[in-house]
Design an enzyme around this catalytic site. Structure first.
Site, PDB file in Angstrom:
ATOM      1  N   GLY A   1      -5.091 -53.712  63.921  1.00  0.00           N
ATOM      2  CA  GLY A   1      -6.516 -53.863  64.119  1.00  0.00           C
ATOM      3  C   GLY A   1      -6.522 -53.691  65.877  1.00  0.00           C
ATOM      4  O   GLY A   1      -5.890 -54.261  66.455  1.00  0.00           O
ATOM      5  N   ALA A   2      -7.476 -52.892  66.059  1.00  0.00           N
ATOM      6  CA  ALA A   2      -7.625 -52.378  67.774  1.00  0.00           C
ATOM      7  C   ALA A   2      -7.578 -53.566  68.763  1.00  0.00           C
ATOM      8  O   ALA A   2      -6.582 -53.863  69.557  1.00  0.00           O
ATOM      9  CB  ALA A   2      -8.764 -51.665  67.951  1.00  0.00           C
TER      10      ALA A   2
ATOM     11  N   ARG B   1       1.362 -47.358  69.229  1.00  0.00           N
ATOM     12  CA  ARG B   1       0.263 -46.719  68.251  1.00  0.00           C
ATOM     13  C   ARG B   1      -0.977 -45.986  69.223  1.00  0.00           C
ATOM     14  O   ARG B   1      -1.179 -46.495  70.316  1.00  0.00           O
ATOM     15  CB  ARG B   1      -0.682 -47.770  67.691  1.00  0.00           C
ATOM     16  CG  ARG B   1       0.757 -48.366  66.476  1.00  0.00           C
ATOM     17  CD  ARG B   1      -0.125 -49.114  65.483  1.00  0.00           C
ATOM     18  NE  ARG B   1      -1.016 -48.107  64.545  1.00  0.00           N
ATOM     19  CZ  ARG B   1      -2.052 -48.677  63.715  1.00  0.00           C
ATOM     20  NH1 ARG B   1      -2.132 -49.977  63.557  1.00  0.00           N
ATOM     21  NH2 ARG B   1      -2.576 -47.933  62.779  1.00  0.00           N
TER      22      ARG B   1
ATOM     23  N   ASP C   1     -11.975 -48.137  66.589  1.00  0.00           N
ATOM     24  CA  ASP C   1     -10.531 -48.146  67.111  1.00  0.00           C
ATOM     25  C   ASP C   1     -10.873 -47.733  68.711  1.00  0.00           C
ATOM     26  O   ASP C   1     -10.049 -47.825  69.788  1.00  0.00           O
ATOM     27  CB  ASP C   1      -9.562 -47.376  66.640  1.00  0.00           C
ATOM     28  CG  ASP C   1      -8.999 -48.280  65.228  1.00  0.00           C
ATOM     29  OD1 ASP C   1      -9.692 -48.069  64.344  1.00  0.00           O
ATOM     30  OD2 ASP C   1      -7.942 -48.900  65.379  1.00  0.00           O
TER      31      ASP C   1
ATOM     32  N   ASN D   1     -12.383 -44.525  63.803  1.00  0.00           N
ATOM     33  CA  ASN D   1     -12.077 -45.799  62.947  1.00  0.00           C
ATOM     34  C   ASN D   1     -11.300 -45.338  61.840  1.00  0.00           C
ATOM     35  O   ASN D   1     -11.057 -44.182  61.834  1.00  0.00           O
ATOM     36  CB  ASN D   1     -13.378 -46.404  62.252  1.00  0.00           C
ATOM     37  CG  ASN D   1     -13.067 -47.957  62.016  1.00  0.00           C
ATOM     38  OD1 ASN D   1     -12.172 -48.580  62.552  1.00  0.00           O
ATOM     39  ND2 ASN D   1     -13.395 -48.271  60.763  1.00  0.00           N
ATOM     40  N   LYS D   2     -10.915 -46.429  61.052  1.00  0.00           N
ATOM     41  CA  LYS D   2      -9.873 -46.088  59.788  1.00  0.00           C
ATOM     42  C   LYS D   2     -10.401 -44.792  59.174  1.00  0.00           C
ATOM     43  O   LYS D   2     -11.426 -44.421  58.626  1.00  0.00           O
ATOM     44  CB  LYS D   2      -9.865 -47.281  59.218  1.00  0.00           C
ATOM     45  CG  LYS D   2      -8.931 -46.974  57.847  1.00  0.00           C
ATOM     46  CD  LYS D   2      -7.534 -46.679  58.085  1.00  0.00           C
ATOM     47  CE  LYS D   2      -6.911 -47.470  59.269  1.00  0.00           C
ATOM     48  NZ  LYS D   2      -5.341 -46.847  59.841  1.00  0.00           N
TER      49      LYS D   2
HETATM   50  O1  MRU Z   1      -4.408 -49.247  61.373  1.00  0.00           O
HETATM   51  P1  MRU Z   1      -5.035 -50.296  61.479  1.00  0.00           P
HETATM   52  O2  MRU Z   1      -5.104 -51.193  60.272  1.00  0.00           O
HETATM   53  O3  MRU Z   1      -4.689 -51.077  62.588  1.00  0.00           O
HETATM   54  O4  MRU Z   1      -6.621 -49.801  61.642  1.00  0.00           O
HETATM   55  C1  MRU Z   1      -7.563 -50.841  61.937  1.00  0.00           C
HETATM   56  C2  MRU Z   1      -8.993 -50.377  61.788  1.00  0.00           C
HETATM   57  O5  MRU Z   1      -9.149 -48.994  61.526  1.00  0.00           O
HETATM   58  C3  MRU Z   1     -10.162 -51.280  61.932  1.00  0.00           C
HETATM   59  O6  MRU Z   1     -11.374 -50.853  61.635  1.00  0.00           O
HETATM   60  C4  MRU Z   1     -10.274 -51.040  63.559  1.00  0.00           C
HETATM   61  O7  MRU Z   1      -9.108 -51.531  64.353  1.00  0.00           O
HETATM   62  C5  MRU Z   1     -11.304 -52.127  64.123  1.00  0.00           C
HETATM   63  S1  MRU Z   1     -10.587 -53.926  64.125  1.00  0.00           S
HETATM   64  C6  MRU Z   1     -11.661 -54.861  64.642  1.00  0.00           C
END
Ligand code: MRU
Length: 371
Positions: A54-55, A90, A248, A258-259
């Site tokens: 999560g970012a 990352r 992100d 985003n994801k």
């Molecule tokens: O690969 P991840 O689990 O780190 O990805 C997380 C996401 O895509 C979240 O939607 C994003 O980081 C926002 S978190 C507040």
């Protein structure tokens, strides 16, 4: 937020005041384990292996990692080395660079003997700021949910909860507390608004099914897990009032990375007239780039995340099994970009704003001035 009724954050300082503790998110939802981060290598590993993810939480963990590096060796050389190791973990979430830039700026200006204490304090300030930003997003986003609830007081949808769809985990587990996309949800739930959350499972790592569902359950927020491909269907049937996702990296022009799968949800939302909101704290906004598709570095993760899957067996053991035939190739881009034109509004700590250059510049003039 709460775990088994007990208030907890995703990262906190250990009793020795020289290490930090995290919840190992690779073990959720079946096991709850706390891991100690004692040095920069631990921090880098935790981010890379997604024990933290999560970012915002990636940024905070990196900040603590840089501080811990100063405990071992506070030299300029080690500061640069530690920041480089952490930055390489990352590539997509801009919070990582943002936090490291902030740490480096502070630490490089101090005498080495002061760096560990000051770094630890600054990392704690970044964590505290994250909580405040998320809570402000919750307060601003709450109005969007209560407005929908008000429209459901009478008419054909009277008595129905507000249906919110979310993707991945932009919950408190992805931040220090509150979450970004979930902050308005928790605020509305606390305010007594009847709501229900559609939780996209979020293949391949299933952050929705394993993390978002877990935290919503811990807070008693009604929710239902759906496979990623069901989002369009529930929208077509009028079962989604609004979508809220995290980000992100949002560009200066409002493109949202985003994801993986977020873009498809935005397309389905547009086709069905469902508002698509992005909870975007300012450390997730990258004012140095504009075109998200062309400029955001997209992490490509291992094929194994697609070809294999883990889960709890009936015997109580967590097992990993193969899904795909051996020898079939898999491609695993971890994020995608939703163009600004598909984003109804950004929910930032400074208010709900349009996803475009002018609105972002107006809301965050000091960030634009830095460019
Ligand atoms: O690969 P991840 O689990 O780190 O990805 C997380 C996401 O895509 C979240 O939607 C994003 O980081 C926002 S978190 C507040």
């Amino acid at each position: 937020m709460r775990v088994e009724g007990k208030a907890l954050r995703t990262i906190w300082v250990g009793d020795d005041a020289a290490s930090v503790k995290i919840i190992d998110q690779t073990r959720l939802p079946h096991r709850f384990e706390i891991v100690t981060i004692a040095n920069v290598a631990d921090a880098a590993r935790a981010i890379k292996d997604m024990q933290v993810r999560g970012a915002p939480l990636i940024g905070v963990t990196a900040a603590y990692g840089a501080a811990l590096a100063m405990r071992a060796d506070p030299s300029d050389l080690n500061l640069e080395k530690a920041c480089a190791v952490l930055a390489a973990t990352r590539p997509t979430a801009v919070n990582l660079q943002w936090a490291l830039t902030s740490m480096r700026r502070l630490l490089a200006a101090l005498p080495p003997t002061e760096r560990f204490a000051a770094g630890f304090k600054h990392a704690a300030a970044i964590a505290a700021e994250d909580i405040a930003l998320c809570e402000a997003i919750g307060d601003h986003g709450l109005g969007l949910i209560t407005a929908v609830a008000a429209r459901k007081v009478a008419g054909p949808k009277a008595g129905q909860p507000v249906n919110i769809l979310t993707h991945c985990n932009a919950g408190w587990l992805a931040t220090v507390d509150w979450g970004t996309a979930t902050a308005p949800i928790y605020k509305a739930h606390e305010a007594g608004v009847a709501l229900h959350v559609w939780v996209d499972e979020t293949r391949p790592r299933n952050q929705g099914a394993s993390l978002t569902a877990w935290e919503l359950k811990q807070h008693g927020v009604p929710h239902t897990i759906i496979v990623d491909n069901a989002g369009g269907h529930v929208m077509q049937h009028g079962e989604v009032d609004l979508v809220i996702v995290g980000t992100d990296r949002t560009t200066a022009s409002g493109d949202v990375c985003n994801k993986i799968g977020t873009y498809l949800k935005a397309l389905a939302a547009r086709d069905n007239g469902v508002p698509f909101y992005v909870a975007a704290p300012s450390p997730s906004i990258d004012f140095s780039i504009s075109d998200g598709v062309a400029e955001v570095p997209i992490e490509v993760r291992s094929e194994r995340e697609i070809t294999h899957i883990s889960g709890l067996g009936d015997d109580g053991d967590v097992k990993t099994v193969r899904l795909a035939p051996a020898g079939s190739a898999a491609h695993n881009p971890a994020f995608d970009v939703t163009p600004a034109r598909l984003v109804t509004r950004l929910i930032t700590e400074r208010g709900v704003i349009a996803a475009n250059r002018d609105a972002l510049a107006k809301a965050f003039p000091e960030r634009v001035a830095l460019r």
